[in-house]
Write a protein that holds these residues in place. Structure first.
Motif, PDB file in Angstrom:
ATOM      1  N   ARG A   8      63.832 -40.998  35.028  1.00  0.00           N
ATOM      2  CA  ARG A   8      62.705 -40.290  34.437  1.00  0.00           C
ATOM      3  C   ARG A   8      61.748 -41.285  33.775  1.00  0.00           C
ATOM      4  NH1 ARG A   8      66.164 -36.168  30.951  1.00  0.00           N
ATOM      5  NH2 ARG A   8      66.911 -38.201  30.274  1.00  0.00           N
ATOM      6  N   VAL A  65      80.296 -28.288  21.598  1.00  0.00           N
ATOM      7  CA  VAL A  65      79.590 -28.198  22.878  1.00  0.00           C
ATOM      8  C   VAL A  65      78.238 -27.530  22.670  1.00  0.00           C
ATOM      9  CG1 VAL A  65      79.577 -27.050  25.138  1.00  0.00           C
ATOM     10  CG2 VAL A  65      81.616 -28.271  24.372  1.00  0.00           C
ATOM     11  N   ARG A  66      78.220 -26.460  21.881  1.00  0.00           N
ATOM     12  CA  ARG A  66      76.946 -25.778  21.617  1.00  0.00           C
ATOM     13  C   ARG A  66      75.963 -26.718  20.939  1.00  0.00           C
ATOM     14  NH1 ARG A  66      79.496 -20.862  19.615  1.00  0.00           N
ATOM     15  NH2 ARG A  66      78.641 -21.279  17.552  1.00  0.00           N
ATOM     16  N   TYR A  86      75.449 -37.207  26.217  1.00  0.00           N
ATOM     17  CA  TYR A  86      76.462 -37.326  27.272  1.00  0.00           C
ATOM     18  C   TYR A  86      77.687 -38.047  26.733  1.00  0.00           C
ATOM     19  CZ  TYR A  86      73.445 -35.594  30.978  1.00  0.00           C
ATOM     20  OH  TYR A  86      72.662 -34.790  31.767  1.00  0.00           O
ATOM     21  N   LYS A  99      70.414 -28.060  33.044  1.00  0.00           N
ATOM     22  CA  LYS A  99      68.993 -28.422  33.073  1.00  0.00           C
ATOM     23  C   LYS A  99      68.276 -27.830  34.278  1.00  0.00           C
ATOM     24  CE  LYS A  99      69.241 -32.824  30.600  1.00  0.00           C
ATOM     25  NZ  LYS A  99      68.972 -34.258  30.767  1.00  0.00           N
ATOM     26  N   VAL A 125      83.966 -26.716  27.635  1.00  0.00           N
ATOM     27  CA  VAL A 125      84.927 -26.457  26.557  1.00  0.00           C
ATOM     28  C   VAL A 125      86.360 -26.464  27.073  1.00  0.00           C
ATOM     29  CG1 VAL A 125      85.771 -24.687  24.963  1.00  0.00           C
ATOM     30  CG2 VAL A 125      83.319 -25.137  25.137  1.00  0.00           C
ATOM     31  N   VAL A 139      80.814 -34.175  33.340  1.00  0.00           N
ATOM     32  CA  VAL A 139      79.795 -33.896  32.319  1.00  0.00           C
ATOM     33  C   VAL A 139      78.407 -33.979  32.934  1.00  0.00           C
ATOM     34  CG1 VAL A 139      78.688 -34.791  30.222  1.00  0.00           C
ATOM     35  CG2 VAL A 139      81.178 -34.535  30.310  1.00  0.00           C
ATOM     36  N   PRO A 169      84.301 -25.585  21.069  1.00  0.00           N
ATOM     37  CA  PRO A 169      83.164 -24.748  21.496  1.00  0.00           C
ATOM     38  C   PRO A 169      81.916 -24.992  20.637  1.00  0.00           C
ATOM     39  CG  PRO A 169      85.176 -23.447  21.474  1.00  0.00           C
ATOM     40  CD  PRO A 169      85.545 -24.793  20.904  1.00  0.00           C
ATOM     41  N   ASN A 176      61.422 -21.778  22.486  1.00  0.00           N
ATOM     42  CA  ASN A 176      62.678 -22.241  23.112  1.00  0.00           C
ATOM     43  C   ASN A 176      63.583 -22.899  22.074  1.00  0.00           C
ATOM     44  OD1 ASN A 176      61.634 -21.496  25.592  1.00  0.00           O
ATOM     45  ND2 ASN A 176      61.133 -23.574  26.251  1.00  0.00           N
ATOM     46  N   MET A 200      71.110 -16.807  32.005  1.00  0.00           N
ATOM     47  CA  MET A 200      72.055 -16.696  30.893  1.00  0.00           C
ATOM     48  C   MET A 200      73.494 -16.845  31.377  1.00  0.00           C
ATOM     49  SD  MET A 200      70.005 -13.579  28.952  1.00  0.00           S
ATOM     50  CE  MET A 200      71.004 -13.452  27.480  1.00  0.00           C
ATOM     51  N   ASP A 212      62.601 -30.024  25.324  1.00  0.00           N
ATOM     52  CA  ASP A 212      61.400 -29.322  24.854  1.00  0.00           C
ATOM     53  C   ASP A 212      60.474 -30.266  24.082  1.00  0.00           C
ATOM     54  OD1 ASP A 212      63.388 -26.540  24.710  1.00  0.00           O
ATOM     55  OD2 ASP A 212      61.376 -26.373  25.545  1.00  0.00           O
ATOM     56  N   TYR A 230      78.852 -23.815  29.731  1.00  0.00           N
ATOM     57  CA  TYR A 230      79.486 -24.050  28.429  1.00  0.00           C
ATOM     58  C   TYR A 230      80.994 -23.922  28.552  1.00  0.00           C
ATOM     59  CZ  TYR A 230      75.112 -24.166  25.838  1.00  0.00           C
ATOM     60  OH  TYR A 230      73.882 -24.535  25.348  1.00  0.00           O
ATOM     61  N   VAL A 268      74.872 -29.559  23.578  1.00  0.00           N
ATOM     62  CA  VAL A 268      74.031 -29.083  24.682  1.00  0.00           C
ATOM     63  C   VAL A 268      72.693 -28.555  24.133  1.00  0.00           C
ATOM     64  CG1 VAL A 268      73.859 -27.546  26.675  1.00  0.00           C
ATOM     65  CG2 VAL A 268      76.019 -28.676  26.180  1.00  0.00           C
ATOM     66  N   SER A 269      72.735 -27.929  22.955  1.00  0.00           N
ATOM     67  CA  SER A 269      71.462 -27.535  22.322  1.00  0.00           C
ATOM     68  C   SER A 269      70.617 -28.772  22.051  1.00  0.00           C
ATOM     69  CB  SER A 269      71.715 -26.789  21.007  1.00  0.00           C
ATOM     70  OG  SER A 269      72.276 -25.524  21.272  1.00  0.00           O
ATOM     71  N   GLU A 326      67.267 -21.720  20.794  1.00  0.00           N
ATOM     72  CA  GLU A 326      68.394 -22.649  20.900  1.00  0.00           C
ATOM     73  C   GLU A 326      69.113 -22.779  19.553  1.00  0.00           C
ATOM     74  OE1 GLU A 326      70.612 -23.846  23.341  1.00  0.00           O
ATOM     75  OE2 GLU A 326      68.671 -23.352  24.210  1.00  0.00           O
ATOM     76  N   ASP A 347      73.059 -15.512  22.463  1.00  0.00           N
ATOM     77  CA  ASP A 347      71.982 -15.897  23.374  1.00  0.00           C
ATOM     78  C   ASP A 347      70.896 -14.821  23.300  1.00  0.00           C
ATOM     79  OD1 ASP A 347      70.342 -16.689  25.416  1.00  0.00           O
ATOM     80  OD2 ASP A 347      71.949 -17.001  26.865  1.00  0.00           O
ATOM     81  N   ASP A 357      69.461 -38.192  25.222  1.00  0.00           N
ATOM     82  CA  ASP A 357      70.284 -37.632  26.301  1.00  0.00           C
ATOM     83  C   ASP A 357      71.529 -38.492  26.517  1.00  0.00           C
ATOM     84  OD1 ASP A 357      68.979 -35.344  27.018  1.00  0.00           O
ATOM     85  OD2 ASP A 357      68.466 -35.985  29.044  1.00  0.00           O
ATOM     86  N   PHE A 378      71.300 -19.826  19.033  1.00  0.00           N
ATOM     87  CA  PHE A 378      72.513 -19.934  19.846  1.00  0.00           C
ATOM     88  C   PHE A 378      73.472 -20.970  19.266  1.00  0.00           C
ATOM     89  CE2 PHE A 378      74.895 -21.823  23.417  1.00  0.00           C
ATOM     90  CZ  PHE A 378      75.636 -20.695  23.764  1.00  0.00           C
ATOM     91  N   VAL A 387      70.540 -31.502  23.796  1.00  0.00           N
ATOM     92  CA  VAL A 387      69.945 -31.905  25.082  1.00  0.00           C
ATOM     93  C   VAL A 387      68.728 -31.037  25.398  1.00  0.00           C
ATOM     94  CG1 VAL A 387      70.325 -31.953  27.589  1.00  0.00           C
ATOM     95  CG2 VAL A 387      72.088 -32.831  26.045  1.00  0.00           C
ATOM     96  N   LYS A 388      68.869 -29.735  25.184  1.00  0.00           N
ATOM     97  CA  LYS A 388      67.772 -28.825  25.543  1.00  0.00           C
ATOM     98  C   LYS A 388      66.562 -29.008  24.619  1.00  0.00           C
ATOM     99  CE  LYS A 388      70.446 -25.036  27.542  1.00  0.00           C
ATOM    100  NZ  LYS A 388      70.754 -23.608  27.358  1.00  0.00           N
TER     101      LYS A 388
END
Lengths: 206, 206
Positions: free
Chosen positions: A196, B59-60, B46, A67, A50, A59, B56, B181, A39, B71, A46, B63-64, B185, B194, B42, B188, B66-67
């Motif tokens: 990948r 960014v959340r 980027y 990741k 920002v 980046v 902010p 997951n 966490m 998954d 993050y 990046v969420s 996400e 989180d 992805d 968040f 990407v995650k």
């Protein structure tokens, strides 16, 4: 974070091989620091995205950090899974001397160690080397499966513990998968090539 | 991407339940579009982080993205694992009528569907609901394990196919993990809380 994940994976396998329940217990407790780091590292990544005006390279480095952080956290979970299976396994008489599982563990841990070294040193050659080693782990996993299946069929009393060993071998395979993810991420972070899914462009250039 | 991953998971389980080898074959081929999307999404994320000066919240969200993308790609891999196990399972006479495995599949697919709906609608309530449903899946997995173990011990001829079913139940559990997951996400992304690793702060506020 990498060191903690490596240590947890190593301790979980040692607990199994040496029938060391107190070590397995320690692995269960050891997941919490990894979760906290998971966490905390995400939070800092993050912040970097920002508060700065990140260049393309920045980046890549920061998102790769996010990741790889995720892969390491899951390796921690896998170590817990191995420790839990070890508790169950050790309630039974041993099925057989453990040979291929420690071999799988060594191989997976070697992949993880080199993937982390590749990350620290920005060494794409070492990262490509990790990718090439995943097949060995798959081969060992199939060998473990076939051998334990034979035990189960010939002597049904071994079914339950042998099943635990098969599940442990799957967990070790996943450590190799995460090491592979980390290695792919290192290659992307350093070179910008997404290798990948066997995308060959980057690999051929290597 | 979410739709493709859902469809692959659904098709893989249907291939097993309906003994449909050509559908299992289609699942193996269906992984490629997911892999391509994985790389493409992805790449775009980027681009968003580099070319804009992200707030902010931006960014959340990115990046969420990407995650969650990661998954979903892994759910695609899990579907392939289920299809491969189905090929092996269908070489044997059926161990038993499949009841709990389709139930696990329904449950995991429901979690995935709601996690994706929560993402699209920014619905944190629905995301929390998904988190609460993971325990049911774990319970079903243990039930499947105990029942199939009984079959194996009583009739060693069922060992190999029963083992495949146990592995399939583990794959379904992983779909639930990935849905979890994604739900974490979403929470968040929308709220900035989180809630991973049972961090209770966000959940209590909910």
């Amino acid at each position: 974070m990498g060191g903690e994940a490596e240590e947890q994976a190593r301790a979980a396998v040692r607990a199994l091989v040496e029938s060391d329940l107190s070590l397995a217990e320690r692995v269960l407790r050891g997941d919490e620091p990894i979760n906290r780091l998971h966490m905390e590292i995400d939070r800092r990544c993050y912040g970097l995205l920002v508060n700065h005006q990140p260049s393309p390279t920045d980046v890549r480095v920061v998102v790769s950090g996010v990741k790889i952080n995720g892969d390491l956290e899951r390796i921690g979970d896998v170590a817990v899974n191995i420790a839990e299976a070890t508790f169950r396994y050790l309630q039974h008489p041993p099925v057989k001397p453990l040979i291929d599982i420690p071999r799988m563990a060594d191989h997976a841990q070697g992949m993880l160690r080199d993937a982390l070294n590749a990350y620290v040193r920005h060494a794409t050659d070492l990262a490509y080397d990790v990718l090439d080693r995943d097949d060995v782990l798959d081969g060992l996993k199939d060998q473990v499966f076939r051998e334990l299946l034979r035990y189960m069929v010939q002597n049904p009393a071994t079914t339950e513990p042998a099943l635990e060993l098969i599940l442990i071998s799957r967990h070790l395979e996943r450590i190799g998968d995460h090491a592979t993810n980390i290695a792919e991420e290192v290659i992307f972070m350093v070179s910008g090539c997404d290798v990948r899914h066997h995308a060959q462009e980057g690999k051929e250039a290597h």
